[in-house]
Design an enzyme around this catalytic site. Structure first.
Site, mmCIF file in Angstrom:
data_model
loop_
_atom_site.group_PDB
_atom_site.id
_atom_site.type_symbol
_atom_site.label_atom_id
_atom_site.label_comp_id
_atom_site.label_asym_id
_atom_site.label_seq_id
_atom_site.Cartn_x
_atom_site.Cartn_y
_atom_site.Cartn_z
ATOM 1 N N GLY A 105 -37.554 -68.724 -16.571
ATOM 2 C CA GLY A 105 -39.014 -68.890 -16.580
ATOM 3 C C GLY A 105 -39.556 -69.223 -17.958
ATOM 4 N N GLU A 111 -39.416 -62.002 -24.051
ATOM 5 C CA GLU A 111 -38.676 -61.024 -23.236
ATOM 6 C C GLU A 111 -37.630 -60.284 -24.071
ATOM 7 O OE1 GLU A 111 -38.928 -63.103 -18.817
ATOM 8 O OE2 GLU A 111 -37.313 -63.686 -20.140
HETATM 9 C C1 5RP Z 1 -38.108 -65.615 -17.229
HETATM 10 C C2 5RP Z 1 -36.900 -64.881 -16.803
HETATM 11 C C3 5RP Z 1 -36.908 -64.335 -15.407
HETATM 12 O O1 5RP Z 1 -36.787 -62.951 -15.472
HETATM 13 C C4 5RP Z 1 -35.755 -64.920 -14.651
HETATM 14 O O2 5RP Z 1 -35.875 -66.345 -14.694
HETATM 15 C C5 5RP Z 1 -35.728 -64.448 -13.199
HETATM 16 O O3 5RP Z 1 -36.821 -64.966 -12.528
HETATM 17 P P1 5RP Z 1 -37.077 -64.657 -10.989
HETATM 18 O O4 5RP Z 1 -37.359 -63.199 -10.868
HETATM 19 O O5 5RP Z 1 -38.262 -65.515 -10.633
HETATM 20 O O6 5RP Z 1 -35.835 -65.064 -10.234
HETATM 21 O O7 5RP Z 1 -35.959 -64.691 -17.513
HETATM 22 O O8 5RP Z 1 -37.932 -66.199 -18.499
#
Ligand code: 5RP
Length: 262
Positions: A105, A111
């Protein structure tokens, strides 16, 4: 309503719901980004509304900040909070040691900063995110826009000496323009298929000028809560070496399944 959720959304929801049980009154929380983390923020909002739970949240993206405010979570900055009790976030992949790939994301930088500034990190994920070896999911790396093509070339050169299966590197796009992160950086995705030594790769990537951070989270996550489409959740604690199998009942709720536009 819950009955209309797809099995994958049910899996994400039950993992998120169980994780929010670990939140205690007065905690300072890191709030992850992504669809699973969005369920967690909604569940947190429900506990705030129903139980009068008092928490402060540090969001890891503008998207999460917006949702948190919508559901009644008090939002602050990491600089104000300074240190956090718990971060709950999703992941793109996790292995048996709870090493993670994150950044699908595009929020990996905030994060990682937020998770590292927390006493504990809980990852919430559907069962498909569990892998024997990391790398099927392209590894996101945040790079500064200045000289990004040089940085990409240096990454490709570095990968030659790494224990990986493939070495394709692509710039993540948003339509016909490079995707911009919340920090106004670019993301390059490393299509590696298999990462033999994630710890080494994480260290080496961060030595390259122009690389801001990579999406490998090593020794950061303490617990994973794995959701299944039938309501089962596995709670795996890497420090205690325990795993429990539980079940979350879907209960009708008047706000959590409403469309908040996230
Ligand atoms: C965003 C992330 C998300 O936590 C990861 O992509 C998982 O996303 P989702 O819960 O929509 O599967 O690292 O940078």
């Amino acid at each position: 309503m819950p009955a209309e959720l797809s099995p994958i959304d049910k899996a994400k929801f039950v993992a998120a719901k169980r994780a929010v049980d670990f939140v205690q009154d007065g905690m300072k929380l890191g709030l992850g980004t992504g669809s699973t983390a969005a369920w967690m923020v909604r569940c947190l909002g429900e506990r705030i509304r129903d139980e009068g739970l008092r928490v402060t949240g540090v969001p890891t993206s503008t998207r999460t900040a917006e949702l948190a405010r919508q559901v009644g979570v008090t939002v602050t900055s990491l600089d104000d909070a300074k240190w956090l009790d718990l971060t709950i976030d999703g992941a793109d992949e996790f292995d048996a040691n709870l090493a993670l790939i994150k950044g699908g994301g595009a929020a990996l930088l905030q994060e990682k900063i937020v998770a590292t500034a927390s006493d504990q990190m809980i990852v919430i994920a559907d069962a498909a995110k569990e892998v024997a070896q990391l790398g099927a999911f392209p590894l996101p790396v945040e790079v500064i826009p200045f000289g990004w093509q040089t940085t990409k070339a240096l990454i490709e050169e570095t990968l030659v000496a790494m224990d990986v299966l493939n070495r394709d590197v692509t710039l993540r796009m948003n339509g016909d323009r490079p995707l911009l992160t919340d920090e106004a950086n670019y993301i390059v995705d490393l299509h590696l298929n298999r990462i033999g030594n994630a710890r080494q790769l994480a260290l080496v990537l961060n030595q390259i000028p122009g690389v801001v951070e990579n999406g490998l989270f090593i020794d950061i996550c303490d617990m994973v809560i794995i959701g299944h489409g039938d309501g089962r959740v596995q709670v795996r604690d890497i420090n205690a070496g325990t795993e429990s199998d539980e079940r979350i009942e879907f209960a009708a709720s008047d706000n959590i399944f409403a469309d908040l536009g996230d």
